[in-house]
Design an enzyme around this catalytic site. Structure first.
Site, PDB file in Angstrom:
ATOM      1  N   PHE A 144       0.861  -1.190   0.000  1.00 25.66           N
ATOM      2  CA  PHE A 144       0.000   0.000   0.000  1.00 25.66           C
ATOM      3  C   PHE A 144       0.888   1.227   0.000  1.00 25.66           C
ATOM      4  CE2 PHE A 144      -2.306   3.567   1.640  1.00 25.66           C
ATOM      5  CZ  PHE A 144      -3.457   3.522   0.873  1.00 25.66           C
ATOM      6  N   ASP A 229       9.194   2.990   2.180  1.00 20.63           N
ATOM      7  CA  ASP A 229       8.005   3.783   2.475  1.00 20.63           C
ATOM      8  C   ASP A 229       7.760   3.678   3.981  1.00 20.63           C
ATOM      9  OD1 ASP A 229       5.502   4.803   2.950  1.00 20.63           O
ATOM     10  OD2 ASP A 229       4.553   3.892   1.205  1.00 20.63           O
ATOM     11  N   LYS A 258       2.255  11.379   7.095  1.00 24.63           N
ATOM     12  CA  LYS A 258       1.389  11.142   8.249  1.00 24.63           C
ATOM     13  C   LYS A 258       1.799  11.981   9.479  1.00 24.63           C
ATOM     14  CE  LYS A 258      -1.189   7.275   6.710  1.00 24.63           C
ATOM     15  NZ  LYS A 258      -0.803   6.177   5.843  1.00 24.63           N
TER      16      LYS A 258
HETATM   17  C1  LIG Z   1      -1.009   6.205   4.331  1.00 26.34           C
HETATM   18  C2  LIG Z   1       0.069   5.620   3.508  1.00 26.34           C
HETATM   19  C3  LIG Z   1       0.382   6.138   2.241  1.00 26.34           C
HETATM   20  C4  LIG Z   1      -0.415   7.222   1.573  1.00 26.34           C
HETATM   21  O1  LIG Z   1      -0.466   8.403   2.296  1.00 26.34           O
HETATM   22  P1  LIG Z   1      -1.632   9.473   1.994  1.00 26.34           P
HETATM   23  O2  LIG Z   1      -1.262  10.644   2.841  1.00 26.34           O
HETATM   24  O3  LIG Z   1      -2.919   8.810   2.411  1.00 26.34           O
HETATM   25  O4  LIG Z   1      -1.593   9.745   0.539  1.00 26.34           O
HETATM   26  C5  LIG Z   1       1.449   5.578   1.563  1.00 26.34           C
HETATM   27  N1  LIG Z   1       2.162   4.570   2.092  1.00 26.34           N
HETATM   28  C6  LIG Z   1       1.877   4.039   3.302  1.00 26.34           C
HETATM   29  C7  LIG Z   1       2.709   2.928   3.839  1.00 26.34           C
HETATM   30  C8  LIG Z   1       0.811   4.536   4.039  1.00 26.34           C
HETATM   31  O5  LIG Z   1       0.503   3.996   5.222  1.00 26.34           O
END
Ligand SMILES: *Cc1c(COP(=O)(O)O)cnc(C)c1O
Length: 405
Positions: A144, A229, A258
């Site tokens: 994700f 990520d 985040k």
């Molecule tokens: C939440 C998340 C994203 C995307 O972030 P947004 O601010 O919702 O676009 C990408 N990678 C990971 C691992 C995430 O948890």
């Protein structure tokens, strides 16, 4: 502040006018402080989701709140046609606390991932000598990384892709944690491998121990950039500032977001070496709201709060404590409990009837959790939580799990 209507009023309003691209619990929240949230009827809940880890510092943290309101009175947006003092200060502070040489700011996590993809491709063409438009990026199954059209192009989740094609080419999917598959997927045109250190959205899934470190070494040997990520796993969530630290590894590119905005403001960042991020030239990439002084001031304070309040250490200590407690539950419907720091997941058996009904029952008891996929419930409280609050939560979790057996 509230319009003093009951929850049902707001639920109906939202369902009538708002697109239904989420499936929220019918709890209408109107106030938050630390680990606590209140709904419009005044019921109090412990937040066990933390805005998908965007609120590691706790709701409405007073220090961040103060900085935000003071900055809001001074200067909020300049665009990057001009410079501003807050962003300039943040560049240095974010690099010194992460150890990277350069930073590129964006707003959302998905935008930062997109930026990392652009950076990796650019590096592939300009430095590695990959022929034009041939760059490949390797990704993991069940990844994700966000919701933009390019990012969902390499998702393995049908529901994230259905009816959103045509998709962006140039991505190869390998099973998460499979070193041999990664090795087999690397070609002379591979420019990067992007991975979540722990797959949180997929249900708090771990790669085999040592995988990340070996994958990094494999990437190095083949001149492939290793992109981590850390949008959800970073900034203290797993008990280290960044989850990659568990394997002592420094990614070539790291993506964060985040909690960088402390739950107040969307801000994300791509971190890397000068030889990679230095390839961006004026006009090659950008965003109107990126590096704005309001978000930058908030991020500066959000980072300070994480460091000065010992939240990373707290996540490590209490995460271990709570994992032990959850593991001690003798419940037939629990298949496994797993996690690191305060990123915890309980996987239910297929016979349990789905995680959703558990989340609904937990909400009735004052605990707000969200199911991920069918059978996993994540327990992801703000990192300011204390032991006694976890004990309070545990009692309720135990009660609900017993009742739903
Ligand atoms: C939440 C998340 C994203 C995307 O972030 P947004 O601010 O919702 O676009 C990408 N990678 C990971 C691992 C995430 O948890």
């Amino acid at each position: 502040m509230s319009d003093e209507r009951d929850s049902q009023f707001y639920v109906d309003l939202e369902d009538l006018y708002g697109a239904a691209n989420y499936n929220p619990l019918d709890v209408v929240l109107t106030r938050g402080k630390g680990i606590w949230l209140w709904d419009v009827e005044g019921n109090k809940y412990l937040d066990f989701l933390s805005g998908y880890s965007a609120v590691n510092q706790g709701h409405c943290h007073p220090r961040i709140q103060k900085v935000l309101s003071e900055q809001a009175k001074r200067l909020t947006l300049t665009s990057r046609a001009f410079r501003n003092d807050q962003w300039a200060m943040l560049t240095k502070e974010i690099c010194s606390f992460t150890g990277y040489q350069m930073v590129l700011p964006m707003n959302s996590g998905a935008e930062a991932v997109e930026t990392a993809i652009k950076a990796a491709r650019m590096w592939g063409y300009q430095e590695k000598g990959i022929p034009e438009n041939q760059a490949e990026i390797i990704v993991c199954e069940n990844n994700f990384h966000g919701r933009t059209t390019t990012i969902i192009s390499f998702s393995s989740e049908p529901h994230y892709r259905q009816d959103f094609g045509p998709f962006t080419p140039g991505f190869v999917i390998v099973p998460f944690g499979d070193l041999a598959a990664l090795e087999a997927a690397i070609t002379p045109n591979t420019t990067a491998f992007i991975v979540e250190p722990i797959q949180a959205e997929a249900g708090v899934l771990f790669p085999p121990p040592g995988f990340l470190k070996k994958a990094k070494a494999l990437c190095e040997m083949n001149e492939v950039l290793f992109i981590a990520d850390e949008i959800q796993t970073g900034l203290g969530r797993t008990g280290k500032m960044f989850s990659c630290e568990y394997e002592g590894l420094v990614p070539d590119i790291m993506v964060i977001g985040k909690s960088l905005g402390g739950g107040f403001y969307p801000i994300s960042a791509v971190l890397s070496r000068r030889e990679i991020l230095g390839l961006f030239t004026a006009g090659s990439h950008g965003s109107t709201f990126s590096a704005n002084p309001l978000g930058s001031a908030v991020a500066r304070e959000a980072i300070r709060v994480l460091q000065e309040e010992g939240l990373v250490e707290n996540a490590a200590e209490l995460g271990e404590y709570f994992l032990k407690k959850l593991s001690s539950l003798k419940i037939r419907n629990i298949r496994t409990v797993r996690g690191r720091g305060l990123l915890l997941g309980v996987e239910l058996t297929p016979e349990a009837g789905g995680a959703r009904r558990y989340c609904e029952a937990l909400a009735q008891e004052g605990l707000l959790c969200k199911e991920t996929h069918e059978n996993v419930i994540r327990f992801v409280p703000p990192l300011v939580i204390k032991k006694r609050d976890l004990d309070w939560a545990f009692k309720r979790i135990k009660k609900v799990f017993k009742e739903l057996e």
